[in-house]
Design a protein around this motif. Structure first.
Motif, PDB file in Angstrom:
ATOM      1  N   VAL A  96      24.569 -23.269 -27.375  1.00  0.00           N
ATOM      2  CA  VAL A  96      25.681 -23.420 -26.442  1.00  0.00           C
ATOM      3  C   VAL A  96      25.673 -24.854 -25.929  1.00  0.00           C
ATOM      4  O   VAL A  96      24.617 -25.491 -25.830  1.00  0.00           O
ATOM      5  CB  VAL A  96      25.562 -22.412 -25.277  1.00  0.00           C
ATOM      6  N   ILE A  97      26.846 -25.376 -25.627  1.00  0.00           N
ATOM      7  CA  ILE A  97      26.958 -26.747 -25.141  1.00  0.00           C
ATOM      8  C   ILE A  97      27.103 -26.704 -23.625  1.00  0.00           C
ATOM      9  O   ILE A  97      28.013 -26.073 -23.092  1.00  0.00           O
ATOM     10  CB  ILE A  97      28.162 -27.468 -25.777  1.00  0.00           C
ATOM     11  N   ILE A  98      26.199 -27.359 -22.919  1.00  0.00           N
ATOM     12  CA  ILE A  98      26.222 -27.440 -21.463  1.00  0.00           C
ATOM     13  C   ILE A  98      26.237 -28.904 -21.071  1.00  0.00           C
ATOM     14  O   ILE A  98      25.356 -29.675 -21.464  1.00  0.00           O
ATOM     15  CB  ILE A  98      25.002 -26.748 -20.834  1.00  0.00           C
ATOM     16  N   GLY A  99      27.245 -29.294 -20.293  1.00  0.00           N
ATOM     17  CA  GLY A  99      27.322 -30.696 -19.888  1.00  0.00           C
ATOM     18  C   GLY A  99      27.317 -31.651 -21.058  1.00  0.00           C
ATOM     19  O   GLY A  99      26.634 -32.674 -21.042  1.00  0.00           O
ATOM     20  N   ASP A 100      28.027 -31.278 -22.127  1.00  0.00           N
ATOM     21  CA  ASP A 100      28.180 -32.108 -23.324  1.00  0.00           C
ATOM     22  C   ASP A 100      26.908 -32.246 -24.156  1.00  0.00           C
ATOM     23  O   ASP A 100      26.820 -33.123 -25.018  1.00  0.00           O
ATOM     24  CB  ASP A 100      28.714 -33.506 -22.972  1.00  0.00           C
ATOM     25  N   LYS A 101      25.909 -31.395 -23.916  1.00  0.00           N
ATOM     26  CA  LYS A 101      24.718 -31.407 -24.768  1.00  0.00           C
ATOM     27  C   LYS A 101      24.529 -30.038 -25.382  1.00  0.00           C
ATOM     28  O   LYS A 101      24.617 -29.020 -24.701  1.00  0.00           O
ATOM     29  CB  LYS A 101      23.468 -31.796 -23.975  1.00  0.00           C
ATOM     30  N   LYS A 102      24.243 -30.018 -26.656  1.00  0.00           N
ATOM     31  CA  LYS A 102      24.022 -28.757 -27.356  1.00  0.00           C
ATOM     32  C   LYS A 102      22.618 -28.251 -27.067  1.00  0.00           C
ATOM     33  O   LYS A 102      21.631 -28.925 -27.380  1.00  0.00           O
ATOM     34  CB  LYS A 102      24.221 -28.945 -28.863  1.00  0.00           C
ATOM     35  N   MET A 103      22.543 -27.051 -26.471  1.00  0.00           N
ATOM     36  CA  MET A 103      21.261 -26.436 -26.158  1.00  0.00           C
ATOM     37  C   MET A 103      20.951 -25.387 -27.224  1.00  0.00           C
ATOM     38  O   MET A 103      21.771 -24.519 -27.510  1.00  0.00           O
ATOM     39  CB  MET A 103      21.312 -25.773 -24.778  1.00  0.00           C
ATOM     40  N   GLU A 104      19.771 -25.486 -27.790  1.00  0.00           N
ATOM     41  CA  GLU A 104      19.376 -24.544 -28.826  1.00  0.00           C
ATOM     42  C   GLU A 104      19.072 -23.172 -28.215  1.00  0.00           C
ATOM     43  O   GLU A 104      18.804 -23.064 -27.022  1.00  0.00           O
ATOM     44  CB  GLU A 104      18.149 -25.075 -29.575  1.00  0.00           C
ATOM     45  N   PRO A 105      19.128 -22.105 -29.024  1.00  0.00           N
ATOM     46  CA  PRO A 105      18.820 -20.772 -28.489  1.00  0.00           C
ATOM     47  C   PRO A 105      17.445 -20.746 -27.832  1.00  0.00           C
ATOM     48  O   PRO A 105      16.517 -21.415 -28.285  1.00  0.00           O
ATOM     49  CB  PRO A 105      18.854 -19.882 -29.739  1.00  0.00           C
ATOM     50  N   GLY A 106      17.331 -19.993 -26.757  1.00  0.00           N
ATOM     51  CA  GLY A 106      16.055 -19.920 -26.057  1.00  0.00           C
ATOM     52  C   GLY A 106      16.254 -19.592 -24.601  1.00  0.00           C
ATOM     53  O   GLY A 106      17.364 -19.315 -24.140  1.00  0.00           O
ATOM     54  N   LYS A 107      15.160 -19.621 -23.857  1.00  0.00           N
ATOM     55  CA  LYS A 107      15.172 -19.302 -22.433  1.00  0.00           C
ATOM     56  C   LYS A 107      14.783 -20.543 -21.640  1.00  0.00           C
ATOM     57  O   LYS A 107      13.764 -21.170 -21.925  1.00  0.00           O
ATOM     58  CB  LYS A 107      14.189 -18.155 -22.148  1.00  0.00           C
ATOM     59  N   ASP A 137      11.784 -31.115 -19.001  1.00  0.00           N
ATOM     60  CA  ASP A 137      13.235 -30.994 -18.909  1.00  0.00           C
ATOM     61  C   ASP A 137      13.859 -31.083 -20.298  1.00  0.00           C
ATOM     62  O   ASP A 137      13.529 -31.973 -21.087  1.00  0.00           O
ATOM     63  CB  ASP A 137      13.819 -32.103 -18.032  1.00  0.00           C
ATOM     64  N   ALA A 138      14.785 -30.172 -20.562  1.00  0.00           N
ATOM     65  CA  ALA A 138      15.532 -30.206 -21.818  1.00  0.00           C
ATOM     66  C   ALA A 138      16.872 -30.909 -21.637  1.00  0.00           C
ATOM     67  O   ALA A 138      17.430 -31.458 -22.582  1.00  0.00           O
ATOM     68  CB  ALA A 138      15.759 -28.787 -22.331  1.00  0.00           C
ATOM     69  N   HIS A 139      17.366 -30.894 -20.413  1.00  0.00           N
ATOM     70  CA  HIS A 139      18.672 -31.511 -20.139  1.00  0.00           C
ATOM     71  C   HIS A 139      18.790 -31.747 -18.637  1.00  0.00           C
ATOM     72  O   HIS A 139      18.374 -30.911 -17.834  1.00  0.00           O
ATOM     73  CB  HIS A 139      19.795 -30.585 -20.617  1.00  0.00           C
ATOM     74  N   ARG A 140      19.357 -32.883 -18.267  1.00  0.00           N
ATOM     75  CA  ARG A 140      19.564 -33.231 -16.864  1.00  0.00           C
ATOM     76  C   ARG A 140      20.854 -34.040 -16.780  1.00  0.00           C
ATOM     77  O   ARG A 140      21.027 -35.027 -17.482  1.00  0.00           O
ATOM     78  CB  ARG A 140      18.370 -34.037 -16.358  1.00  0.00           C
TER      79      ARG A 140
END
Length: 291
Positions: free
Chosen positions: A89-100, A133-136
């Motif tokens: 899924v893309i959150i804040g213009d970054k693609k996040m891989e499946p996971g928790k 952090d994975a995304h900020r």
């Protein structure tokens, strides 16, 4: 004998007092001040699972007080708030891989920092490690007219192009975190390659592209061109002129809309599409009055 009687009397008195004390105990079940919540939201072809604690305001000033500005917040209560994705899924213009992931925020008076961290096992923010952090990213907050007594997270504001938002709501504050499925990117890439670059002449492909542009409110002129091209390649498909009449009507080109509707009516009558034909005839009558 007297000692035995005295002992039994004392034992009876002890049991009586103990029973009275037990009977006087009242165990009130007090509601938790921060109930846990978990929900799963279907989003395009994927699911998002959200788990978090929901603290109450209880007359307190929240942001800038109980939750200080410019400090890391667990974004809820109890255990860390978590987001689980079954697909990318893309959150804040970054693609996040499946996971928790754990969700943290740094609230500000006008702007918040959103943090997705790979450690989803934390109690609140204890043990938080920025290196994980994975995304900020940062995003503006807004003020709501409604007062939210209980901190709430929802996924809402869905759009046909695969966009939505993860909303954080508490007190009079709303933070909309943009979500997007990669499906739209994939579809647009295929349209660009097969139709705009390679100029494929395939009726179904042209129809699907026109329908996607129409549904996602993109370039209606381009959608109309593809619909007309699709019809030339497949003159017996009721769905193509039926789509075309909708596109031209939205463009306020009622002459072309009428032509496409009349073609759809002919095909609809052949295929016994009674309800659809009746609706199209009604639309044509309305358009003729506009001329």
């Amino acid at each position: 004998m007297k000692k035995l009687l005295l002992f039994n009397a004392l034992l009876f008195l002890f049991w009586t007092l103990s029973a009275q004390q037990q009977a006087s105990k009242i165990d009130f079940k007090v509601p938790t001040p921060s109930p846990d919540a978990t929900f799963t939201q279907q989003f395009g072809e994927l699911e998002i699972k959200v788990s978090y604690g929901r603290p109450l305001t209880r007359g307190r000033k929240i942001f800038g007080a109980l939750v200080p500005y410019d400090s890391l917040w667990r974004t809820g209560a109890g255990e860390c708030t978590t987001l689980e994705f079954r697909a990318a899924v893309i959150i804040g213009d970054k693609k996040m891989e499946p996971g928790k992931y754990s969700l943290f925020t740094i609230p500000g008076a006008e702007e918040w920092t959103i943090v997705l961290n790979t450690d989803a096992s934390l109690h609140g923010s204890f043990g938080y490690d920025q290196k994980k952090d994975a995304h900020r990213f940062t995003i503006k907050s807004s003020r709501t007219e409604r007062f939210y007594e209980t901190f709430s997270i929802e996924i809402n504001d869905f759009k046909l192009n695969g966009e939505a938002s993860l909303n954080l709501l508490w007190e009079n504050t709303l933070v909309r975190i943009p979500l997007r499925t990669p499906a739209d990117d994939d579809i647009m890439t295929e349209i660009q390659l097969r139709l705009l670059k390679n100029k494929e002449q395939n009726a179904d492909l042209l129809f699907q592209a026109a329908n996607y542009y129409y549904a996602t409110r993109r370039d209606l002129q381009q959608a109309a061109q593809w619909a007309l091209a699709a019809e030339k390649l497949d003159l017996e498909n009721f769905a193509i002129p039926n789509l075309a009449q909708k596109i031209f009507a939205d463009m306020q080109d009622y002459q072309m809309a009428t032509q496409m509707a009349q073609r759809a009516i002919v095909l609809g009558e052949k295929q016994n599409r009674t309800a659809a034909v009746a609706a199209l005839k009604k639309r044509v009558d309305e358009w003729l009055k506009l001329k």
